[in-house]
Design an enzyme around this catalytic site. Sequence first.
Site, PDB file in Angstrom:
ATOM      1  N   ASP A 734       2.950  -3.377  -7.568  1.00 20.09           N
ATOM      2  CA  ASP A 734       2.421  -4.420  -7.689  1.00 20.09           C
ATOM      3  C   ASP A 734       1.738  -4.855  -6.179  1.00 20.09           C
ATOM      4  O   ASP A 734       2.263  -4.579  -5.121  1.00 20.09           O
ATOM      5  CB  ASP A 734       3.687  -5.807  -7.708  1.00 20.09           C
ATOM      6  CG  ASP A 734       3.401  -7.095  -7.663  1.00 20.09           C
ATOM      7  OD1 ASP A 734       2.781  -7.506  -8.825  1.00 20.09           O
ATOM      8  OD2 ASP A 734       2.969  -7.851  -6.798  1.00 20.09           O
ATOM      9  N   ASN A 742      -7.214 -13.558  -4.753  1.00 19.55           N
ATOM     10  CA  ASN A 742      -8.244 -14.192  -5.745  1.00 19.55           C
ATOM     11  C   ASN A 742      -8.693 -15.518  -5.416  1.00 19.55           C
ATOM     12  O   ASN A 742      -9.974 -15.752  -5.673  1.00 19.55           O
ATOM     13  CB  ASN A 742      -7.673 -14.011  -7.059  1.00 19.55           C
ATOM     14  CG  ASN A 742      -7.517 -12.952  -7.924  1.00 19.55           C
ATOM     15  OD1 ASN A 742      -8.180 -12.108  -7.461  1.00 19.55           O
ATOM     16  ND2 ASN A 742      -6.508 -12.663  -8.937  1.00 19.55           N
ATOM     17  N   ASP A 751     -10.931  -8.483  -9.683  1.00 21.76           N
ATOM     18  CA  ASP A 751     -11.243  -7.452 -10.656  1.00 21.76           C
ATOM     19  C   ASP A 751     -11.653  -6.166 -10.086  1.00 21.76           C
ATOM     20  O   ASP A 751     -11.165  -5.017 -10.404  1.00 21.76           O
ATOM     21  CB  ASP A 751     -12.256  -7.936 -11.882  1.00 21.76           C
ATOM     22  CG  ASP A 751     -11.600  -9.043 -12.554  1.00 21.76           C
ATOM     23  OD1 ASP A 751     -10.423  -9.278 -12.609  1.00 21.76           O
ATOM     24  OD2 ASP A 751     -12.710  -9.838 -13.314  1.00 21.76           O
ATOM     25  N   GLU A 777      -1.680  -8.073 -11.832  1.00 19.38           N
ATOM     26  CA  GLU A 777      -1.639  -6.934 -10.864  1.00 19.38           C
ATOM     27  C   GLU A 777      -0.510  -5.920 -10.634  1.00 19.38           C
ATOM     28  O   GLU A 777      -0.607  -5.189  -9.773  1.00 19.38           O
ATOM     29  CB  GLU A 777      -1.980  -7.818  -9.520  1.00 19.38           C
ATOM     30  CG  GLU A 777      -0.608  -8.387  -9.007  1.00 19.38           C
ATOM     31  CD  GLU A 777      -0.348  -9.799  -9.693  1.00 19.38           C
ATOM     32  OE1 GLU A 777       0.497 -10.287  -8.943  1.00 19.38           O
ATOM     33  OE2 GLU A 777      -1.238 -10.179 -10.706  1.00 19.38           O
TER      34      GLU A 777
END
Length: 863
Positions: A734, A742, A751, A777
Amino acid sequence: MLEANRLLCSFDIKSAIDRNVQIIAADTPLVEAIAFMRSQGQSADGPVLSLKPPAESFTGQEGVEPCLFIIDQNQDISLLTPRDILNFLATKKSFKKTTVAAVMQKCSIALKESDCLDSVRIFNCFQQGIHYLPILSDSSHKLIGFLTPSRLMQRFYLSPLSKIVDNSSQVKPSHNLIELSPKNCHKKSVISRVKTCSRFGLVSYRKRPESRVGSRIKIMPYIKSSSPKFAPIKETAELKELNSNKAFNQDLQDAFVLLDLVSLEQNITVNEKFLFKVLAEITDIVFVINVSENNIKVAPTHPTLIRSEENFQLISQTLELFFNGSQSETFLDPIRQSLQTQTSIQFDYLLNLGKEQKRFTASISPLSSHSVIWVARDITDRHQTVEALQHSESLLTGVLNSSLDGIMAFKAIRNSEQTIIDFQWLTINSAAEKIVGHRREDVLGKYLLEEMPGNLETRLFERYVEVVNTHQPLELEFYYDYEGIQAWFKMMAVKLNDGFIVTFRNITEDKQAEATLQQANDKLIRWVEELKQRNREMALLGEMNELLQACETLEEAYKAIGLKLPQLFPSCSGGLAAIDAFKNRVETVATWGKLPGSKPWFAPHECWALRRGRSHRVDNSPFSLFCDHFHLHRSPVESLCIPMMAQGEISGLLYLISSHPGRLSEAKQQLARTVSEQIALALANIKLRETLHTQSIRDSLTGLFNRRYLEETLERELQRAHRQNQSVGIVMIDIDYFKNFNDTFGHDAGDAVLRQVGELLMKNIRGSDIACRYGGEELTLILPDATLSETYRRAEQIREAIKNLVLEHRGELLGIITASLGIACFPTAGITGDDLIRAADMALYRAKALGRDRVITAGSYPI
């Protein structure tokens, strides 16, 4: 309709409808309703009827039956009768404050005025206990009147039997009422007792018990002996056998009620006498069979009224059919079927009357749910006439069916030794007159050998004799050159009684056309061979298409094509070429045949078919333009290039070459085009399936396997590890603080980070390892055959690689990212996929709780 049905329906039922309809409201007081009912019951002489239900009148005059009707808002009909009021009064309740609604009863059935023509239906209603039957208008569906059993009986019978019997004390009859049943018929036959009874009788009805409403129709038998007293009848063998039939007596328990009314003629009304006359005119035998009461009633028709040995024997034999245990079921089954289906049934049977056998037809029609009327008619003469007519029609049909050809019929002429010496003309049609040159009036009744002796010379006469003697038909082609006739004939002769009938035609023109027919036959043979070839090619094409549908990869499809195309084009060499994804190179993927074909690979512009987008055929003529992709040192005599089109795009090329001219015919070219279309479509489907399979197991953003593939693969790897006693490592990854990442740089940058991490994992795992995107993620690694220490070491390497990853998006550095990792190993952390994923995920959360950027092992197992 049968005479019996016409008899029962001969009177006008509509005249029996009581149209004096009194309609009141449901909230009308019961006292007022009684007053209405009293006024409705006013007779012609003035007195008012009481509340007592009206008794059935036997005076021949119409009685008045009080009845009030109640119609609600839904047009439902209810009625109020004196019986209802009496039943209410029996409860000892006060009716001073009672309304009609408390006493009325719902009507169960109503008929339209046009339905009154169906007397059987009305009788069925009364049999079911209905006493007041409302009648509705056909147009407005409004109530116009009602029917009752007593009014119906008053219209149908003016002087019922029960009244005459009740008055028998006033007029003494010469004979008493006699009832014959199995209980009192031990020594004498039922039929013998029937013979001794009175000549007169009548149609009557017997009153039902008070618990049921309506009357039951009965038809009484009556046959009178010549003397006024009973004459003993000699018991025959048939009657003895009938008397001994105990099974029938036990099963049917039939009872015949007979009545002598000689002394009661004065009580018979004019209408009843008219009814007797009508019945006497009926030449059929009529029974009324009641299944529920197990009795048979004989109607007074002509055979029963006329005192003759023949009529008595007819009635006796007919009744015996029902008493004969071996035959009774044959006649009882249609009765049961008619009652069950409520339809009329007809069948024929035979009766032996002395030395004569007669044929009868029986018609069974239901009168009610438990009774039928049986009408039997003598059809012996008609049956014989039909047989004679059928014989004539068979002869006429044979002539008419062969009217386009010549037809002649002959009768054999025999000598004293029954040897056929000639044939006599019976008939000849117009076509035969023209063929043989003889008119009909000149040959009918004449002899064959006298008029046409050539039949003896050609041995046709012998063949005709053989047809008559052996009953075997004769089919023959012959040439006749006698009596000025020169022609070929084809004839068919068959036996007809003691003679034969011959059908023939002139086939001279057919013989002359044999040469032309042979040529056409040869051409047809070639067409048949071509059709067989087409069928074989279609079968091979279907097999190839089936194989292509079963192929999962393009390599398998190319191999199947290389095996099947040589069978479709055995006299040619050829190959298949595919265009790559960039549309700039054509590669040969399958070849067959001995001739060198196309180059292994070439540019699309080197083929005229790919340039033009249509097939290109050349031969070895000076004006031929061969494609450049063929080998130059040995050009073919013929070639055919066909572009393969699929979904509007050219996907490849099919080419055929031959060293002999004429091998690429128009039919082969059409087959090649069909094969090209099938192959192009099959290859496109395979490519589409591969694309869909990839999309179903791959994550579109990272290129890693998706979660669905992870679950399927993990279960398979765990089963393999269990069988081989190996371990499997699971790593859950993770990215730390990915949400903040983000929010800071945007989702496009996020992305980009996931794509670069996915590429890093693909580069740092073994070929047997599986990298998947678990969700968001979170990423997952499956490490087959990896121990816990090996899994931990690999996880540390990946963590360091992610930490040292240089991230860049659109020319901007995104900074350093870290990752938290949790690991678990089969079988120490779990034996199922869900257990391992859950253990690794819990270790991952502990890594995040301990400060992130670290690897944590599931549980407390040492590394």
